[in-house]
Scaffold this motif. Structure first.
Motif, PDB file in Angstrom:
ATOM      1  N   MET A   1       0.591  -1.488   0.271  1.00  0.00           N
ATOM      2  CA  MET A   1       0.097  -0.122   0.210  1.00  0.00           C
ATOM      3  C   MET A   1       0.247   1.492  -0.115  1.00  0.00           C
ATOM      4  O   MET A   1       1.607   1.139   0.995  1.00  0.00           O
ATOM      5  N   LEU A   2       0.546   2.383  -1.102  1.00  0.00           N
ATOM      6  CA  LEU A   2       1.190   3.272  -0.699  1.00  0.00           C
ATOM      7  C   LEU A   2       0.564   4.026  -0.017  1.00  0.00           C
ATOM      8  O   LEU A   2      -0.914   4.903   0.021  1.00  0.00           O
ATOM      9  N   SER A   3       0.799   4.185   0.999  1.00  0.00           N
ATOM     10  CA  SER A   3       0.470   5.172   3.035  1.00  0.00           C
ATOM     11  C   SER A   3       1.045   6.497   2.732  1.00  0.00           C
ATOM     12  O   SER A   3       2.407   7.147   2.924  1.00  0.00           O
ATOM     13  N   ILE A   4       0.122   7.971   2.787  1.00  0.00           N
ATOM     14  CA  ILE A   4       0.370   9.225   2.621  1.00  0.00           C
ATOM     15  C   ILE A   4       0.111   9.532   4.051  1.00  0.00           C
ATOM     16  O   ILE A   4      -1.467   9.733   4.076  1.00  0.00           O
ATOM     17  N   SER A   5       0.962   9.604   4.981  1.00  0.00           N
ATOM     18  CA  SER A   5       0.257  10.755   6.239  1.00  0.00           C
ATOM     19  C   SER A   5       0.710  11.822   6.870  1.00  0.00           C
ATOM     20  O   SER A   5       2.042  11.796   7.139  1.00  0.00           O
ATOM     21  N   LYS A   6      -0.092  12.275   7.027  1.00  0.00           N
ATOM     22  CA  LYS A   6       0.226  13.619   7.526  1.00  0.00           C
ATOM     23  C   LYS A   6       1.472  14.444   6.923  1.00  0.00           C
ATOM     24  O   LYS A   6       2.481  15.118   7.500  1.00  0.00           O
ATOM     25  N   LEU A   7       1.639  14.024   5.759  1.00  0.00           N
ATOM     26  CA  LEU A   7       2.528  14.178   4.819  1.00  0.00           C
ATOM     27  C   LEU A   7       2.895  16.532   3.848  1.00  0.00           C
ATOM     28  O   LEU A   7       1.677  16.266   3.651  1.00  0.00           O
ATOM     29  N   CYS A   8       3.505  16.997   4.602  1.00  0.00           N
ATOM     30  CA  CYS A   8       3.107  18.010   4.732  1.00  0.00           C
ATOM     31  C   CYS A   8       4.429  18.677   3.887  1.00  0.00           C
ATOM     32  O   CYS A   8       5.660  18.403   3.881  1.00  0.00           O
ATOM     33  N   CYS A   9       4.458  20.004   3.402  1.00  0.00           N
ATOM     34  CA  CYS A   9       4.965  20.825   2.263  1.00  0.00           C
ATOM     35  C   CYS A   9       5.268  22.661   2.863  1.00  0.00           C
ATOM     36  O   CYS A   9       3.599  22.806   2.773  1.00  0.00           O
ATOM     37  N   VAL A  10       5.870  23.193   2.335  1.00  0.00           N
ATOM     38  CA  VAL A  10       5.832  24.757   2.336  1.00  0.00           C
ATOM     39  C   VAL A  10       5.704  24.929   0.996  1.00  0.00           C
ATOM     40  O   VAL A  10       7.148  24.991   0.630  1.00  0.00           O
ATOM     41  N   ARG A  11       5.345  25.749  -0.295  1.00  0.00           N
ATOM     42  CA  ARG A  11       5.171  26.320  -1.437  1.00  0.00           C
ATOM     43  C   ARG A  11       4.537  27.720  -1.635  1.00  0.00           C
ATOM     44  O   ARG A  11       3.911  27.897  -1.557  1.00  0.00           O
ATOM     45  N   GLN A  12       5.335  28.229  -2.320  1.00  0.00           N
ATOM     46  CA  GLN A  12       5.140  29.506  -2.355  1.00  0.00           C
ATOM     47  C   GLN A  12       4.233  30.348  -0.905  1.00  0.00           C
ATOM     48  O   GLN A  12       3.496  30.863  -1.341  1.00  0.00           O
ATOM     49  N   GLN A  13       4.975  30.191   0.620  1.00  0.00           N
ATOM     50  CA  GLN A  13       4.663  30.344   1.248  1.00  0.00           C
ATOM     51  C   GLN A  13       2.540  30.134   1.754  1.00  0.00           C
ATOM     52  O   GLN A  13       2.116  30.139   2.855  1.00  0.00           O
ATOM     53  N   GLN A  15       1.374  26.583   3.179  1.00  0.00           N
ATOM     54  CA  GLN A  15       1.305  25.053   3.705  1.00  0.00           C
ATOM     55  C   GLN A  15       0.073  23.971   2.774  1.00  0.00           C
ATOM     56  O   GLN A  15      -1.271  24.498   2.608  1.00  0.00           O
ATOM     57  N   PHE A  16       0.311  23.178   2.570  1.00  0.00           N
ATOM     58  CA  PHE A  16      -0.311  21.645   2.393  1.00  0.00           C
ATOM     59  C   PHE A  16       0.063  20.702   2.728  1.00  0.00           C
ATOM     60  O   PHE A  16       0.965  20.130   3.895  1.00  0.00           O
ATOM     61  N   HIS A  17      -1.036  20.033   3.751  1.00  0.00           N
ATOM     62  CA  HIS A  17      -0.769  18.602   3.910  1.00  0.00           C
ATOM     63  C   HIS A  17      -1.544  17.596   3.312  1.00  0.00           C
ATOM     64  O   HIS A  17      -3.056  17.904   2.732  1.00  0.00           O
TER      65      HIS A  17
END
Length: 233
Positions: A1-13, A15-17
């Motif tokens: 399984m591809l598991s994506i948990s609380k994956l986040c980044c900052v891009r051009q000020q 926030q992505f979650h």
């Protein structure tokens, strides 16, 4: 399984979650307004954008620590990026070897995938000599010869007419089931998500707002924005 948990980044000020999962053999659609962060998630998975937190794993193996070339991922975008001075066969072969020098096993692999996608008779033609749908099949074949278990689709069929788009979407669903691929597909078309996706992640303002089956999303949207979006699609 591809598991994506609380994956986040900052891009051009901003926030992505993200929070979702994809099983082998499953197609998951990413739905949401333009600029909401659908493509950013694909870039995080592929490694083009660094994560600032959370986890990303495939069959229990952490992917965040792996460089791009070592991630079990292949991507297909709206612009198929076929080289028009090369034949269809050569374009597909680039997925196996940048030098285009294939061994016997690789040639057999290429031939089998081209046959499965219905373009075996076009291998000697150039991209500008075939239809748009056939070009996208060739681009998909170039992805598939790499034999990676995670396939990321960023609206690759949106420029096709409705019949060709449906044909390509159904082909992706069939291949996902037969080859046990974990497929994440970005789309603006709710009808496309309903046709081929087992589950849909609705992305709103850089956040996974709801992750559910198409039927549940339609009957029980988690907020008014999702309800309005689906009603207008």
């Amino acid at each position: 399984m591809l598991s994506i948990s609380k994956l986040c980044c900052v891009r051009q000020q901003q926030q992505f979650h993200y929070q979702l999962e994809v099983n082998p053999g499953e197609v998951v659609a990413l739905l949401g307004a333009s600029g909401c962060g659908k493509s950013t998630l694909l870039e995080l998975i592929a490694g083009f954008v660094p994560a600032s937190g959370g986890s990303l794993s495939w069959l229990g193996e952490d992917l965040l620590g792996l460089p791009i070339k070592q991630r079990p991922v292949t991507s297909l975008f709206q612009q198929h990026n076929l080289f028009h001075h090369l034949s269809i066969e050569q374009n597909i072969a680039l997925g196996l070897s940048p030098s285009l020098k294939l061994n016997a096993q690789q040639r057999e692999q290429l031939s089998q995938i081209a046959n499965n996608l219905g373009i075996a008779g076009l291998l000697n033609k150039r991209p500008d000599q075939v239809s748009g749908g056939q070009q996208q099949r060739a681009a998909l074949a170039r992805c598939l010869v790499r034999q990676q278990p995670i396939l990321l689709l960023d609206e690759p069929f949106s420029a096709l007419d409705p019949m060709l788009r449906l044909e390509c979407l159904e082909l992706v669903k069939q291949l996902a089931e037969e080859w046990q691929l974990a497929v994440i597909m970005v789309t603006h078309q709710w009808q496309d998500a309903q046709r081929v996706a087992e589950r849909v992640a609705f992305i709103e303002a850089g956040t996974t707002r709801q992750f559910a089956s198409p039927a549940e999303l339609l009957t029980s949207p988690s907020n008014a924005h999702i309800a309005r979006y689906l009603a207008c699609s």
